[in-house]
Design a protein around this motif. Structure first.
Motif, PDB file in Angstrom:
ATOM      1  N   ILE A 110     -64.008  19.729 -39.444  1.00 26.61           N
ATOM      2  CA  ILE A 110     -64.396  18.761 -40.467  1.00 26.61           C
ATOM      3  C   ILE A 110     -64.634  17.413 -39.808  1.00 26.61           C
ATOM      4  O   ILE A 110     -63.889  16.997 -38.929  1.00 26.61           O
ATOM      5  CB  ILE A 110     -63.275  18.619 -41.519  1.00 26.61           C
ATOM      6  CG1 ILE A 110     -62.968  19.970 -42.182  1.00 26.61           C
ATOM      7  CG2 ILE A 110     -63.636  17.563 -42.566  1.00 26.61           C
ATOM      8  CD1 ILE A 110     -61.664  19.992 -42.952  1.00 26.61           C
ATOM      9  N   ARG A 111     -65.679  16.753 -40.265  1.00 27.32           N
ATOM     10  CA  ARG A 111     -65.961  15.371 -39.865  1.00 27.32           C
ATOM     11  C   ARG A 111     -65.802  14.528 -41.121  1.00 27.32           C
ATOM     12  O   ARG A 111     -66.320  14.882 -42.188  1.00 27.32           O
ATOM     13  CB  ARG A 111     -67.385  15.271 -39.311  1.00 27.32           C
ATOM     14  CG  ARG A 111     -67.820  13.863 -38.955  1.00 27.32           C
ATOM     15  CD  ARG A 111     -69.286  13.872 -38.519  1.00 27.32           C
ATOM     16  NE  ARG A 111     -69.804  12.538 -38.417  1.00 27.32           N
ATOM     17  CZ  ARG A 111     -69.859  11.828 -37.294  1.00 27.32           C
ATOM     18  NH1 ARG A 111     -69.419  12.354 -36.176  1.00 27.32           N
ATOM     19  NH2 ARG A 111     -70.349  10.607 -37.294  1.00 27.32           N
ATOM     20  N   ALA A 112     -65.085  13.388 -41.002  1.00 27.69           N
ATOM     21  CA  ALA A 112     -64.811  12.552 -42.168  1.00 27.69           C
ATOM     22  C   ALA A 112     -65.108  11.102 -41.847  1.00 27.69           C
ATOM     23  O   ALA A 112     -64.746  10.610 -40.775  1.00 27.69           O
ATOM     24  CB  ALA A 112     -63.354  12.707 -42.587  1.00 27.69           C
ATOM     25  N   GLU A 113     -65.764  10.431 -42.793  1.00 26.78           N
ATOM     26  CA  GLU A 113     -66.061   9.014 -42.639  1.00 26.78           C
ATOM     27  C   GLU A 113     -65.735   8.306 -43.947  1.00 26.78           C
ATOM     28  O   GLU A 113     -65.893   8.864 -45.023  1.00 26.78           O
ATOM     29  CB  GLU A 113     -67.530   8.801 -42.293  1.00 26.78           C
ATOM     30  CG  GLU A 113     -67.930   9.422 -40.958  1.00 26.78           C
ATOM     31  CD  GLU A 113     -69.414   9.303 -40.690  1.00 26.78           C
ATOM     32  OE1 GLU A 113     -69.768   8.529 -39.782  1.00 26.78           O
ATOM     33  OE2 GLU A 113     -70.187   9.979 -41.400  1.00 26.78           O
ATOM     34  N   ALA A 114     -65.269   7.067 -43.823  1.00 24.31           N
ATOM     35  CA  ALA A 114     -65.015   6.202 -44.975  1.00 24.31           C
ATOM     36  C   ALA A 114     -65.066   4.764 -44.475  1.00 24.31           C
ATOM     37  O   ALA A 114     -64.879   4.506 -43.277  1.00 24.31           O
ATOM     38  CB  ALA A 114     -63.670   6.506 -45.617  1.00 24.31           C
ATOM     39  N   GLU A 115     -65.293   3.835 -45.386  1.00 25.68           N
ATOM     40  CA  GLU A 115     -65.481   2.438 -45.003  1.00 25.68           C
ATOM     41  C   GLU A 115     -64.259   1.849 -44.307  1.00 25.68           C
ATOM     42  O   GLU A 115     -64.383   1.032 -43.404  1.00 25.68           O
ATOM     43  CB  GLU A 115     -65.815   1.616 -46.251  1.00 25.68           C
ATOM     44  CG  GLU A 115     -66.236   0.206 -45.938  1.00 25.68           C
ATOM     45  CD  GLU A 115     -66.715  -0.535 -47.181  1.00 25.68           C
ATOM     46  OE1 GLU A 115     -66.118  -1.589 -47.480  1.00 25.68           O
ATOM     47  OE2 GLU A 115     -67.659  -0.048 -47.839  1.00 25.68           O
TER      48      GLU A 115
END
Length: 197
Positions: A110-115
């Motif tokens: 899984i790849r996860a991004e958030a501000e």
């Protein structure tokens, strides 16, 4: 002289033993392979989809509850790419919003991004568990610190997800989160049942 040698050796063995315990018998020692083959199989595209209800507590470094929260979440998927929004309401009256961009690869990574992440989070789904590691920047009102975080989510037979997270600074645990997540309609049905009793 012999006493000093024994004291020094004892200190070294205590430190080595403590490090071994953390690596083998602690929350941080888990790996996705520990949950391979366990049922029900956790698929974030299915189990983190639609409207979700969440509630949990955050423990501070002393082990006492430092915050309680409820949250509404909503996730949508387009193939292996998803967006999950979160709206938290804390017992202090504070609110917090976050939007995750998630990508599930064929091998389960899984790849996860958030501000508020520093860099990109990475993880894995395998069996009944999902692990996610990332660095998160706290709001300025909470000091603006960057914490190393590991999330573990465990899927229960009734579809509820148990989430446990550790937050560390300079390798030391500064907070821990325990929460439940489940489809909002299941949460609403439970609230209706309690209200009727």
């Amino acid at each position: 002289m012999d006493v000093l040698l024994y004291v020094a050796l004892g200190a070294v063995l205590t430190l080595a033993g403590s490090a071994l315990v953390r690596r083998v018998w602690s929350f941080r020692a888990q790996t996705p392979d520990d949950y391979a083959g366990q049922e029900p199989a956790f698929d974030i595209r299915r189990h983190l989809d639609g409207a979700l209800a969440c509630e949990g507590v955050i423990y501070g470094p002393t082990g006492r509850v430092s915050a309680r929260f409820v949250a509404q979440m909503h996730a949508t998927w387009d193939g292996d790419r998803g967006v999950m929004t979160e709206h938290f309401r804390y017992d202090s009256g504070a609110v917090q919003d976050r939007a995750w961009e998630l990508t599930l690869r064929p091998d389960g990574t899984i790849r996860a991004e958030a501000e508020d992440l520093v860099g990109t989070g990475t993880g894995m789904q395998k069996g009944a568990g999902v692990m996610l590691r990332y660095r998160i920047r706290l709001p300025e009102s909470s000091g603006g610190h960057v914490l190393d975080t590991v999330d573990w989510m465990y899927l229960m037979e009734n579809g509820t997800i148990i989430n446990r997270s550790e937050f560390r600074k300079f390798g030391l645990k500064v907070a821990e989160l325990v929460a439940t997540m489940r489809p909002a309609e299941a949460a609403d049905a439970g609230s209706d049942r309690v209200a009727a009793e």
